[in-house]
Scaffold this motif. Structure first.
Motif, PDB file in Angstrom:
ATOM      1  N   ALA A 432      22.906  19.921  78.964  1.00  0.00           N
ATOM      2  CA  ALA A 432      24.349  19.767  79.176  1.00  0.00           C
ATOM      3  C   ALA A 432      25.153  20.494  78.103  1.00  0.00           C
ATOM      4  O   ALA A 432      26.223  21.054  78.388  1.00  0.00           O
ATOM      5  N   VAL A 433      24.670  20.504  76.871  1.00  0.00           N
ATOM      6  CA  VAL A 433      25.363  21.241  75.805  1.00  0.00           C
ATOM      7  C   VAL A 433      25.446  22.722  76.154  1.00  0.00           C
ATOM      8  O   VAL A 433      26.507  23.356  76.043  1.00  0.00           O
ATOM      9  N   LEU A 434      24.317  23.289  76.583  1.00  0.00           N
ATOM     10  CA  LEU A 434      24.302  24.705  76.956  1.00  0.00           C
ATOM     11  C   LEU A 434      25.230  24.973  78.145  1.00  0.00           C
ATOM     12  O   LEU A 434      25.946  25.987  78.178  1.00  0.00           O
ATOM     13  N   CYS A 435      25.231  24.068  79.114  1.00  0.00           N
ATOM     14  CA  CYS A 435      26.089  24.239  80.284  1.00  0.00           C
ATOM     15  C   CYS A 435      27.564  24.171  79.901  1.00  0.00           C
ATOM     16  O   CYS A 435      28.397  24.912  80.453  1.00  0.00           O
ATOM     17  N   ALA A 436      27.912  23.294  78.977  1.00  0.00           N
ATOM     18  CA  ALA A 436      29.301  23.193  78.522  1.00  0.00           C
ATOM     19  C   ALA A 436      29.743  24.482  77.842  1.00  0.00           C
ATOM     20  O   ALA A 436      30.869  24.963  78.034  1.00  0.00           O
ATOM     21  N   VAL A 437      28.854  25.059  77.050  1.00  0.00           N
ATOM     22  CA  VAL A 437      29.180  26.323  76.379  1.00  0.00           C
ATOM     23  C   VAL A 437      29.359  27.446  77.398  1.00  0.00           C
ATOM     24  O   VAL A 437      30.320  28.239  77.330  1.00  0.00           O
ATOM     25  N   ILE A 438      28.456  27.526  78.381  1.00  0.00           N
ATOM     26  CA  ILE A 438      28.532  28.586  79.397  1.00  0.00           C
ATOM     27  C   ILE A 438      29.830  28.507  80.185  1.00  0.00           C
ATOM     28  O   ILE A 438      30.559  29.502  80.326  1.00  0.00           O
ATOM     29  N   THR A 439      30.151  27.331  80.726  1.00  0.00           N
ATOM     30  CA  THR A 439      31.357  27.208  81.556  1.00  0.00           C
ATOM     31  C   THR A 439      32.624  27.290  80.722  1.00  0.00           C
ATOM     32  O   THR A 439      33.646  27.808  81.192  1.00  0.00           O
ATOM     33  N   GLY A 440      32.591  26.792  79.478  1.00  0.00           N
ATOM     34  CA  GLY A 440      33.773  26.893  78.624  1.00  0.00           C
ATOM     35  C   GLY A 440      34.115  28.335  78.289  1.00  0.00           C
ATOM     36  O   GLY A 440      35.282  28.754  78.368  1.00  0.00           O
ATOM     37  N   LEU A 441      33.097  29.115  77.919  1.00  0.00           N
ATOM     38  CA  LEU A 441      33.328  30.532  77.635  1.00  0.00           C
ATOM     39  C   LEU A 441      33.802  31.276  78.878  1.00  0.00           C
ATOM     40  O   LEU A 441      34.680  32.157  78.801  1.00  0.00           O
ATOM     41  N   MET A 442      33.245  30.932  80.030  1.00  0.00           N
ATOM     42  CA  MET A 442      33.650  31.598  81.259  1.00  0.00           C
ATOM     43  C   MET A 442      35.093  31.271  81.616  1.00  0.00           C
ATOM     44  O   MET A 442      35.816  32.126  82.147  1.00  0.00           O
ATOM     45  N   ALA A 443      35.536  30.052  81.318  1.00  0.00           N
ATOM     46  CA  ALA A 443      36.936  29.696  81.571  1.00  0.00           C
ATOM     47  C   ALA A 443      37.874  30.593  80.776  1.00  0.00           C
ATOM     48  O   ALA A 443      38.884  31.092  81.292  1.00  0.00           O
ATOM     49  N   VAL A 444      37.532  30.842  79.514  1.00  0.00           N
ATOM     50  CA  VAL A 444      38.357  31.717  78.676  1.00  0.00           C
ATOM     51  C   VAL A 444      38.344  33.140  79.215  1.00  0.00           C
ATOM     52  O   VAL A 444      39.392  33.805  79.301  1.00  0.00           O
ATOM     53  N   LEU A 445      37.166  33.634  79.610  1.00  0.00           N
ATOM     54  CA  LEU A 445      37.069  34.996  80.123  1.00  0.00           C
ATOM     55  C   LEU A 445      37.874  35.178  81.406  1.00  0.00           C
ATOM     56  O   LEU A 445      38.538  36.207  81.596  1.00  0.00           O
ATOM     57  N   VAL A 446      37.807  34.198  82.303  1.00  0.00           N
ATOM     58  CA  VAL A 446      38.564  34.304  83.560  1.00  0.00           C
ATOM     59  C   VAL A 446      40.061  34.366  83.284  1.00  0.00           C
ATOM     60  O   VAL A 446      40.786  35.183  83.864  1.00  0.00           O
ATOM     61  N   LEU A 447      40.543  33.520  82.404  1.00  0.00           N
ATOM     62  CA  LEU A 447      41.971  33.516  82.092  1.00  0.00           C
ATOM     63  C   LEU A 447      42.397  34.808  81.408  1.00  0.00           C
ATOM     64  O   LEU A 447      43.547  35.229  81.532  1.00  0.00           O
ATOM     65  N   ARG A 448      41.478  35.455  80.713  1.00  0.00           N
ATOM     66  CA  ARG A 448      41.798  36.719  80.051  1.00  0.00           C
ATOM     67  C   ARG A 448      41.687  37.917  81.001  1.00  0.00           C
ATOM     68  O   ARG A 448      42.526  38.818  80.977  1.00  0.00           O
ATOM     69  N   LEU A 449      40.639  37.926  81.835  1.00  0.00           N
ATOM     70  CA  LEU A 449      40.366  39.087  82.672  1.00  0.00           C
ATOM     71  C   LEU A 449      41.125  39.078  83.984  1.00  0.00           C
ATOM     72  O   LEU A 449      41.444  40.141  84.534  1.00  0.00           O
ATOM     73  N   LEU A 450      41.363  37.891  84.531  1.00  0.00           N
ATOM     74  CA  LEU A 450      42.051  37.790  85.810  1.00  0.00           C
ATOM     75  C   LEU A 450      43.439  37.201  85.559  1.00  0.00           C
ATOM     76  O   LEU A 450      43.786  36.126  85.998  1.00  0.00           O
ATOM     77  N   ARG A 451      44.235  37.947  84.793  1.00  0.00           N
ATOM     78  CA  ARG A 451      45.535  37.436  84.372  1.00  0.00           C
ATOM     79  C   ARG A 451      46.498  37.373  85.537  1.00  0.00           C
ATOM     80  O   ARG A 451      46.505  38.261  86.394  1.00  0.00           O
ATOM     81  N   PRO A 452      47.389  36.352  85.596  1.00  0.00           N
ATOM     82  CA  PRO A 452      48.407  36.286  86.640  1.00  0.00           C
ATOM     83  C   PRO A 452      49.298  37.521  86.609  1.00  0.00           C
ATOM     84  O   PRO A 452      49.766  37.941  85.559  1.00  0.00           O
ATOM     85  N   GLY A 453      49.489  38.101  87.768  1.00  0.00           N
ATOM     86  CA  GLY A 453      50.363  39.256  87.872  1.00  0.00           C
ATOM     87  C   GLY A 453      49.673  40.569  87.563  1.00  0.00           C
ATOM     88  O   GLY A 453      50.244  41.628  87.774  1.00  0.00           O
ATOM     89  N   HIS A 454      48.457  40.535  87.034  1.00  0.00           N
ATOM     90  CA  HIS A 454      47.724  41.765  86.731  1.00  0.00           C
ATOM     91  C   HIS A 454      47.163  42.336  88.028  1.00  0.00           C
ATOM     92  O   HIS A 454      46.638  41.612  88.855  1.00  0.00           O
ATOM     93  N   PRO A 455      47.268  43.644  88.241  1.00  0.00           N
ATOM     94  CA  PRO A 455      46.711  44.243  89.448  1.00  0.00           C
ATOM     95  C   PRO A 455      45.245  43.904  89.610  1.00  0.00           C
ATOM     96  O   PRO A 455      44.488  43.885  88.643  1.00  0.00           O
ATOM     97  N   ALA A 456      44.856  43.644  90.836  1.00  0.00           N
ATOM     98  CA  ALA A 456      43.473  43.256  91.104  1.00  0.00           C
ATOM     99  C   ALA A 456      42.523  44.410  90.827  1.00  0.00           C
ATOM    100  O   ALA A 456      41.389  44.219  90.455  1.00  0.00           O
ATOM    101  N   ARG A 457      42.981  45.627  91.046  1.00  0.00           N
ATOM    102  CA  ARG A 457      42.102  46.787  90.854  1.00  0.00           C
ATOM    103  C   ARG A 457      42.480  47.529  89.594  1.00  0.00           C
ATOM    104  O   ARG A 457      43.630  47.669  89.284  1.00  0.00           O
TER     105      ARG A 457
END
Length: 457
Positions: A432-457
């Motif tokens: 569970a510790v490893l899973c928390a780290v994986i999903t937590g880091l992915m949450a940050v990456l998604v918010l950074r890479l798929l920013r609101p208003g940023h072109p999809a392509r």
């Protein structure tokens, strides 16, 4: 295209059958593990292969089957796959030894690889853009429900029948699909598709299978060589796809940021789920000493929130940016894993697992829609295959890697199923510790890479 009518919606209900069973087959076996272990006496390595070989081979063949459906017809491939799935299910149900069961589960994976891409690609054909999001959301709900209901249905079957009954469940449902598909589902194939490149098929399998095998070797010289060989073949596969006029996998789809980020989220999320699921289901039986049926009933809260969160995803996506929906969902799942990381009793395990599933539903539903929505209609099968590959490969990777970590923590040389309650719980906490780290880091990456208003392509 005009709005979908009654025939299309009834057809969607028919497509829900293989979707539900594909997901159930990934989890229905977990509660049967103690029963088949007592009957077949597998080693720890054989047990992991029994659990993981299905998702392993689904992931290996999805790209090939998705492209094949675009070429020979999606409905045709769906019917062929459903027939093969029913036959392989019967073989698994009556397996006389661990090796036979591993092979049968592998055949189930090959047959299952034909079903997922075909169902999603047919949905993209049957429904116009205005209704496609809802249809894919309902598809994702069925997939979520299958994952959640697998152990519950398995518990009910194991109360009255032997462990092989969990496989026979697929036979009547696949029979319904085969009989009704010609009347309710349209046929679609890419009229300009070239021939299937068999060299690319070989390279795709040569890339995926050695990597998974190497992971299962727990390191060492053989494992390292196997992983390295898989990476080499992966490089050759990518190079060949760039040169072909009709590639097995159109790499231009990765030019879409929505496509790439959604796949990243799906892989990481399902890796975490694959790693924790085996330990939670076995915890309920081995530590709490529940019967399979009672263990399945304790999983009902997580099943309910998974279905509900998948259903409301289309409404959330209509009001909020995809980055916010996926990012917050990942953060919620990470919170659930954090609860599991410190859980020492039944209440903590059930609460943490329910929070995990509350966050998983929107990721599966919206992630799939983002992937399919970026592809042209003639490539829908390939895009669907990539989405399915991400989820199935993630589950297999989670069991293969995180399962090994949890087993190492929980045992000291003895079989996993004989670990003491405290040690088994410690293994669950570690995963569970490893899973928390994986999903937590992915949450940050998604918010950074798929920013609101940023072109999809």
């Amino acid at each position: 295209m005009s709005r979908a009518g009654a025939r299309e919606w009834i057809g969607l209900a028919v497509l829900a059958l293989p979707t539900l069973l594909l997901a159930m087959d990934a989890t229905v076996l977990y509660l049967a593990v103690p029963h088949l272990s007592a009957d077949l006496r597998p080693t720890d390595a054989e047990l992991l292969w029994i659990v993981d070989s299905y998702g392993f081979l689904v992931a290996g063949f999805l790209v090939t089957m998705g492209t094949l459906g675009d070429r020979i017809g999606r409905r045709r491939l769906l019917v062929i796959g459903a027939t093969a799935f029913a036959a392989a299910s019967a073989l698994a149900a009556f397996a006389p030894d661990p090796v036979f069961l591993i092979v049968a589960r592998g055949l189930l994976g090959v047959a299952g690889a034909t079903l997922g891409p075909s169902t999603l690609a047919l949905i993209s054909t049957m429904f116009p853009p205005g209704q496609r999001g809802l249809a894919i959301g309902l598809w994702a709900t069925c997939f979520s429900a299958g994952i959640a209901l697998g152990p519950i249905v398995g518990g009910l079957l194991l109360k009255w029948f032997w462990w092989g009954s969990v496989f026979l469940l697929a036979v009547p449902f696949m029979a319904v699909l085969v009989l009704t598909a010609p009347f309710l589902l349209p046929e679609f194939r890419d009229p300009d598709a070239g021939r299937l490149d068999l060299t690319s098929v070989f390279l795709s399998l040569a890339a995926v299978l050695p990597v998974i095998y190497g992971i299962k070797q727990h390191g060492g010289v053989i494992g390292g060589i196997s992983i390295a060989a898989g990476l080499v073949f992966g490089g050759l596969f990518v190079s060949r796809q760039r040169r072909l006029a009709d590639p097995l996998l159109d790499l231009r789809m990765f030019g879409s940021r929505s496509f790439s980020v959604a796949l990243m989220a799906q892989v990481s999320t399902m890796t975490a789920i694959g790693g924790i699921y085996l330990f939670v289901t076995q915890y309920l039986q081995l530590v709490q000493e529940f019967t399979p049926l009672v263990a399945g009933l304790w999983l009902m809260p997580s099943a309910a929130v998974l279905v509900v969160s998948s259903l409301v995803t289309s409404r959330l996506a209509a009001r909020y940016a995809p980055a916010h929906v996926v990012g917050v969902s990942l953060a919620l799942a990470a919170t659930g894993f954090a609860v599991l990381a410190v859980a020492g009793g039944l209440a903590g395990v059930v609460t943490g697992f329910t929070l995990v599933y509350l966050g998983i539903g929107p990721i599966m539903a919206l992630g799939t829609e983002l992937v399919i929505g970026t592809a042209p209609p003639e490539k829908a099968g390939s895009a669907a295959a990539m989405s399915e590959t991400a989820m199935e490969f993630g589950i297999a990777l989670g069991v293969g890697v995180l399962g090994v970590v949890g087993t190492a923590v929980a045992t000291d040389g003895q079989p996993l199923l004989e670990a003491a309650p405290a040690e088994f719980t410690a293994g669950l906490n570690a995963v569970a510790v490893l899973c928390a780290v994986i999903t937590g880091l992915m949450a940050v990456l998604v918010l950074r890479l798929l920013r609101p208003g940023h072109p999809a392509r």
